[in-house]
Design a protein around this motif. Structure first.
Motif, mmCIF file in Angstrom:
data_model
loop_
_atom_site.group_PDB
_atom_site.id
_atom_site.type_symbol
_atom_site.label_atom_id
_atom_site.label_comp_id
_atom_site.label_asym_id
_atom_site.label_seq_id
_atom_site.Cartn_x
_atom_site.Cartn_y
_atom_site.Cartn_z
ATOM 1 N N VAL A 483 0.837 -1.202 0.000
ATOM 2 C CA VAL A 483 0.000 0.000 0.000
ATOM 3 C C VAL A 483 0.875 1.257 0.000
ATOM 4 C CG1 VAL A 483 -1.732 1.313 1.289
ATOM 5 C CG2 VAL A 483 -1.958 -1.169 1.079
ATOM 6 N N VAL A 484 1.972 1.233 0.753
ATOM 7 C CA VAL A 484 2.909 2.367 0.721
ATOM 8 C C VAL A 484 3.478 2.534 -0.690
ATOM 9 C CG1 VAL A 484 5.125 3.249 1.568
ATOM 10 C CG2 VAL A 484 3.503 2.224 3.165
ATOM 11 N N ALA A 485 3.820 1.422 -1.317
ATOM 12 C CA ALA A 485 4.346 1.489 -2.683
ATOM 13 C C ALA A 485 3.325 2.114 -3.630
ATOM 14 C CB ALA A 485 4.728 0.087 -3.164
ATOM 15 N N MET A 486 2.043 1.796 -3.421
ATOM 16 C CA MET A 486 0.997 2.390 -4.229
ATOM 17 C C MET A 486 0.991 3.912 -4.039
ATOM 18 S SD MET A 486 -2.947 0.976 -4.430
ATOM 19 C CE MET A 486 -2.609 0.010 -2.989
ATOM 20 N N GLY A 487 1.139 4.352 -2.784
ATOM 21 C CA GLY A 487 1.185 5.780 -2.504
ATOM 22 C C GLY A 487 2.369 6.459 -3.177
ATOM 23 N N ARG A 488 3.517 5.763 -3.207
ATOM 24 C CA ARG A 488 4.698 6.364 -3.833
ATOM 25 C C ARG A 488 4.569 6.427 -5.346
ATOM 26 N NH1 ARG A 488 9.586 4.063 0.144
ATOM 27 N NH2 ARG A 488 8.767 5.183 1.977
ATOM 28 N N GLU A 489 3.794 5.525 -5.893
ATOM 29 C CA GLU A 489 3.584 5.549 -7.342
ATOM 30 C C GLU A 489 2.506 6.553 -7.721
ATOM 31 O OE1 GLU A 489 1.703 2.401 -10.412
ATOM 32 O OE2 GLU A 489 3.620 1.782 -9.536
ATOM 33 N N TRP A 490 1.468 6.651 -6.920
ATOM 34 C CA TRP A 490 0.325 7.487 -7.264
ATOM 35 C C TRP A 490 0.418 8.919 -6.738
ATOM 36 C CZ3 TRP A 490 -4.584 3.983 -6.178
ATOM 37 C CH2 TRP A 490 -4.714 3.054 -7.214
ATOM 38 N N LEU A 491 1.107 9.106 -5.609
ATOM 39 C CA LEU A 491 1.020 10.394 -4.911
ATOM 40 C C LEU A 491 2.328 11.152 -4.855
ATOM 41 C CD1 LEU A 491 -1.131 9.092 -1.917
ATOM 42 C CD2 LEU A 491 -1.963 10.217 -4.001
ATOM 43 N N ASP A 492 3.364 10.523 -4.298
ATOM 44 C CA ASP A 492 4.638 11.206 -4.099
ATOM 45 C C ASP A 492 5.713 10.137 -3.894
ATOM 46 O OD1 ASP A 492 6.853 12.460 -2.294
ATOM 47 O OD2 ASP A 492 5.740 14.199 -3.044
ATOM 48 N N PRO A 493 6.887 10.300 -4.523
ATOM 49 C CA PRO A 493 7.938 9.283 -4.390
ATOM 50 C C PRO A 493 8.400 9.039 -2.959
ATOM 51 C CG PRO A 493 8.444 10.824 -6.165
ATOM 52 C CD PRO A 493 7.282 11.391 -5.432
ATOM 53 N N ALA A 494 8.119 10.001 -2.043
ATOM 54 C CA ALA A 494 8.565 9.834 -0.650
ATOM 55 C C ALA A 494 7.391 9.547 0.284
ATOM 56 C CB ALA A 494 9.294 11.100 -0.192
ATOM 57 N N TRP A 495 6.242 9.183 -0.260
ATOM 58 C CA TRP A 495 5.055 8.986 0.577
ATOM 59 C C TRP A 495 5.238 7.800 1.515
ATOM 60 C CZ3 TRP A 495 0.735 5.809 1.610
ATOM 61 C CH2 TRP A 495 -0.382 6.450 2.141
ATOM 62 N N SER A 496 4.920 8.020 2.786
ATOM 63 C CA SER A 496 5.004 6.943 3.783
ATOM 64 C C SER A 496 3.776 6.916 4.666
ATOM 65 C CB SER A 496 6.256 7.118 4.652
ATOM 66 O OG SER A 496 7.431 7.010 3.894
ATOM 67 N N GLY A 497 2.682 7.467 4.199
ATOM 68 C CA GLY A 497 1.476 7.556 5.012
ATOM 69 C C GLY A 497 1.209 9.002 5.385
ATOM 70 N N LEU A 498 0.105 9.194 6.098
ATOM 71 C CA LEU A 498 -0.291 10.533 6.530
ATOM 72 C C LEU A 498 0.027 10.736 8.009
ATOM 73 C CD1 LEU A 498 -3.762 10.904 4.756
ATOM 74 C CD2 LEU A 498 -1.513 11.678 3.954
ATOM 75 N N PRO A 499 0.378 11.970 8.382
ATOM 76 C CA PRO A 499 0.524 13.131 7.497
ATOM 77 C C PRO A 499 1.764 13.023 6.629
ATOM 78 C CG PRO A 499 1.143 13.725 9.734
ATOM 79 C CD PRO A 499 0.602 12.329 9.803
ATOM 80 N N HIS A 500 1.614 13.432 5.359
ATOM 81 C CA HIS A 500 2.737 13.396 4.436
ATOM 82 C C HIS A 500 3.669 14.563 4.728
ATOM 83 C CE1 HIS A 500 5.152 12.877 0.940
ATOM 84 N NE2 HIS A 500 4.706 13.973 0.333
ATOM 85 N N VAL A 501 4.962 14.303 4.723
ATOM 86 C CA VAL A 501 5.952 15.345 5.005
ATOM 87 C C VAL A 501 6.673 15.688 3.710
ATOM 88 C CG1 VAL A 501 8.013 15.976 6.311
ATOM 89 C CG2 VAL A 501 6.253 14.531 7.359
ATOM 90 N N LYS A 502 6.448 16.922 3.241
ATOM 91 C CA LYS A 502 7.156 17.385 2.053
ATOM 92 C C LYS A 502 8.510 17.955 2.437
ATOM 93 C CE LYS A 502 3.204 18.530 -0.891
ATOM 94 N NZ LYS A 502 2.575 19.597 -1.707
ATOM 95 N N HIS A 503 9.390 18.005 1.452
ATOM 96 C CA HIS A 503 10.693 18.630 1.706
ATOM 97 C C HIS A 503 10.465 20.082 2.123
ATOM 98 C CE1 HIS A 503 14.659 20.368 0.961
ATOM 99 N NE2 HIS A 503 15.122 19.137 1.103
ATOM 100 N N PRO A 504 11.164 20.558 3.159
ATOM 101 C CA PRO A 504 10.906 21.909 3.676
ATOM 102 C C PRO A 504 11.118 23.023 2.660
ATOM 103 C CG PRO A 504 12.929 20.989 4.603
ATOM 104 C CD PRO A 504 12.216 19.875 3.927
ATOM 105 N N LEU A 505 11.906 22.759 1.626
ATOM 106 C CA LEU A 505 12.149 23.771 0.593
ATOM 107 C C LEU A 505 11.420 23.423 -0.704
ATOM 108 C CD1 LEU A 505 15.971 24.372 1.160
ATOM 109 C CD2 LEU A 505 14.029 25.558 2.197
ATOM 110 N N ASP A 506 10.485 22.461 -0.619
ATOM 111 C CA ASP A 506 9.693 22.015 -1.771
ATOM 112 C C ASP A 506 10.562 21.479 -2.902
ATOM 113 O OD1 ASP A 506 7.166 22.392 -0.743
ATOM 114 O OD2 ASP A 506 7.082 24.487 -1.355
ATOM 115 N N LEU A 507 11.646 20.820 -2.532
ATOM 116 C CA LEU A 507 12.518 20.221 -3.537
ATOM 117 C C LEU A 507 12.073 18.801 -3.833
ATOM 118 C CD1 LEU A 507 16.018 21.379 -2.192
ATOM 119 C CD2 LEU A 507 14.554 22.520 -3.869
#
Length: 531
Positions: A483-507
């Motif tokens: 399911v995590v792999a599905m999230g990384r394919e569909w949502l974000d390459p670093a997705w690990s569940g919620l809350p999702h943490v984006k890079h602080p500089l949006d990189l």
């Protein structure tokens, strides 16, 4: 004071009243800020007032309004972005300014040491002088605020920044308040005498009702129907369910007489919502069912809104049953909503219907049916456009599936994100305070050093939580990792569940200082295709 010209409609009447109030309440050189206090949901009316200030209209005030929506992260960055917005505004309007006789260079454009509240005030005063002593009202509506206390400290500093006596009244800040929350009242009290409240008479629901009342009878009673609809919105705001229902009955008779079955559905949904707000669940469900019957008539008559209204009726009923605590009936209603959305087709609501059904089945203690509904949601998500998934409830669907598989692991992953956000915010607050302590004209080199230290701290915190969350993901069972792999394919390459943490500089991951150390996950495609 110059009164606005005679008015012709309810909106103009409110524009004129605010125009007059602005003259009455703000024509005072001692003012440093004005708080515009609005009724709820009236921002669009205020937008119209500000738009009228940009043109030669009967409702224009002597002020030049400049609206700035930069997000507040730190005081020094906010000051810099506000100043840059002013510079860009002048550059954009230079040809027009030249026609008005403002042709010389603006000395502030190349000044340094302005990354502070006082520096922003200096810039605003300089701009007002450059514009031949034009009074400037800067409307601050930040797109986001990292820390309310830090923003208030910045505002306090702006209120206290020195202003030459000859420039008094040239610059005022304008803050927008809500008449329910009155969030800026403490600022008003702290700076009594230099901050003034203007209660803006811009109630959009009252205006809509007056417009409908003035429209006359109209063919088939359309104007009366609009008036009754506006009355219902006002009664909903007051929480008077019985009055909402009584008004809806009058409107429904008009709708029935004219064959407006789609509007009957809308009325029934509104009444259902009123009874739900009153916690009368039986009446709420009954109304949502009436809404579906009207929506079915609209669908049979070829009305394109019929299917959507039918789906909304099922969604609303599901929510009412959930509020009543009957999770089994809630799940069944949400499943019907998902199926109706699938037939429209509307992938966004098809996913949400199945996701909500899964949660309701889980609340009813039927885990197998919950998982089956979640898988149905995955099937709907598979058909969705890739760009739509991150902005839909697909992330929540996948999170719900992770929680069904391993709730404790999900909790620990979320705790990593919460700890990161807490520490990142603390670092931001520390940087904000460091910038504030540099005084009214901070040296650019000192600000740059604070910025560099903050970025370094962000990176360390981000990489730390990334490693912790990745270890937790890799310790999960195969279905969890899939399911995590599905999230990384569909949502974000670093997705690990919620809350999702984006890079602080949006990189993106390819731009990170450290390459992401993601371990290999199961291929999600067989799982998705088998769903």
């Amino acid at each position: 004071m110059s009164s606005a010209a005679p008015v012709r409609n309810p909106v103009e009447k409110r524009m004129a009243r605010l125009h007059d109030l602005w003259w009455e309440r703000t024509d005072d050189a001692s003012l440093r800020a004005v708080v515009l206090r609005l009724p709820p949901d009236s921002q669009r009316m205020l937008d119209a007032f500000f738009a009228l200030q940009m043109v030669d209209s009967d409702y224009a005030t002597p002020d030049l309004f400049l609206r700035l929506d930069a997000a507040y992260e730190t005081g020094y960055r906010y000051s810099r972005e506000l100043r840059q917005a002013m510079i860009e505004t002048v550059a954009h309007n230079r040809p027009q300014l030249a026609k008005q006789g403002v042709a010389g260079p603006w000395e502030e454009e190349h000044a340094s040491g302005r990354d502070s509240a006082a520096g922003f005030v200096d810039t605003g005063l300089s701009l007002a002088r450059h514009l031949r002593r034009q009074r400037l009202s800067v409307v601050l509506q930040p797109g986001g605020v990292s820390d309310v206390a830090c923003f208030e400290r910045w505002l306090d500093a702006a209120m206290q920044a020195p202003v030459p006596p000859q420039d008094a009244g040239l610059l005022r800040l304008v803050l927008v308040d809500d008449s329910d929350s009155r969030a800026w009242q403490p600022l008003v009290e702290r700076h009594a005498g230099i901050v003034r409240v203007v209660d803006a008479p811009l109630d959009i629901l009252e205006a809509a009702r007056e417009i409908a009342a003035q429209a006359g009878g109209g063919a088939g009673g359309a104007a009366l129907f609009r008036q009754l609809h506006a009355d219902m919105l006002m009664l909903l705001r007051r929480g008077d369910a019985a009055a909402v229902e009584a008004t809806a009955e009058r409107a429904a008779r008009l709708a029935t007489r004219n064959g407006w079955s789609d509007q009957r559905a809308v009325l029934d949904v509104m009444v259902g919502g009123a009874w739900l707000q009153a916690r009368d669940f039986a009446r709420s469900v009954a109304r949502y069912r009436q809404a579906r019957a009207a929506a079915a008539e609209a669908t049979q008559a070829g009305n394109p809104m019929g299917p959507m209204l039918l789906m909304q009726g099922w969604m609303a009923e599901g929510g009412a049953w959930a509020a009543a605590g009957d999770m089994k009936q809630s799940a069944q209603a949400f499943e019907q909503a998902g199926e109706t959305a699938r037939r429209i087709p509307n992938s966004l609501f098809a996913v949400e219907g199945r996701r909500a059904a899964a949660q309701a089945w889980l609340g009813a203690g039927e885990r197998d049916r919950a998982w089956a509904s979640a898988l149905a949601g995955v099937r709907e998500a598979r058909a969705m456009a890739g760009a739509d998934r991150p902005n839909s409830t697909v992330p929540q669907l996948l999170q719900d599936m992770l929680a069904m598989q391993d709730p404790r692991r999900c909790e620990r992953i979320a705790q990593c994100a919460t700890a990161y956000e807490r520490e990142a915010r603390a670092a931001l607050v520390e940087a904000d305070l460091a910038g504030h302590r540099l005084g009214p004209h901070p040296p650019p080199a000192a600000i740059a050093a604070i910025e560099a230290q903050l970025v370094q701290r962000y990176e360390l915190l981000f990489q730390g939580q990334l490693r912790e969350r990745e270890q937790l993901v890799q310790g999960g069972e195969e279905v969890f990792r899939t399911v995590v792999a599905m999230g990384r394919e569909w949502l974000d390459p670093a997705w690990s569940g919620l809350p999702h943490v984006k890079h602080p500089l949006d990189l993106s991951p390819g731009e990170w200082r450290e390459s992401p150390a993601f371990a290999r996950l199961p291929d999600p495609q067989p799982f998705v295709e088998a769903a």
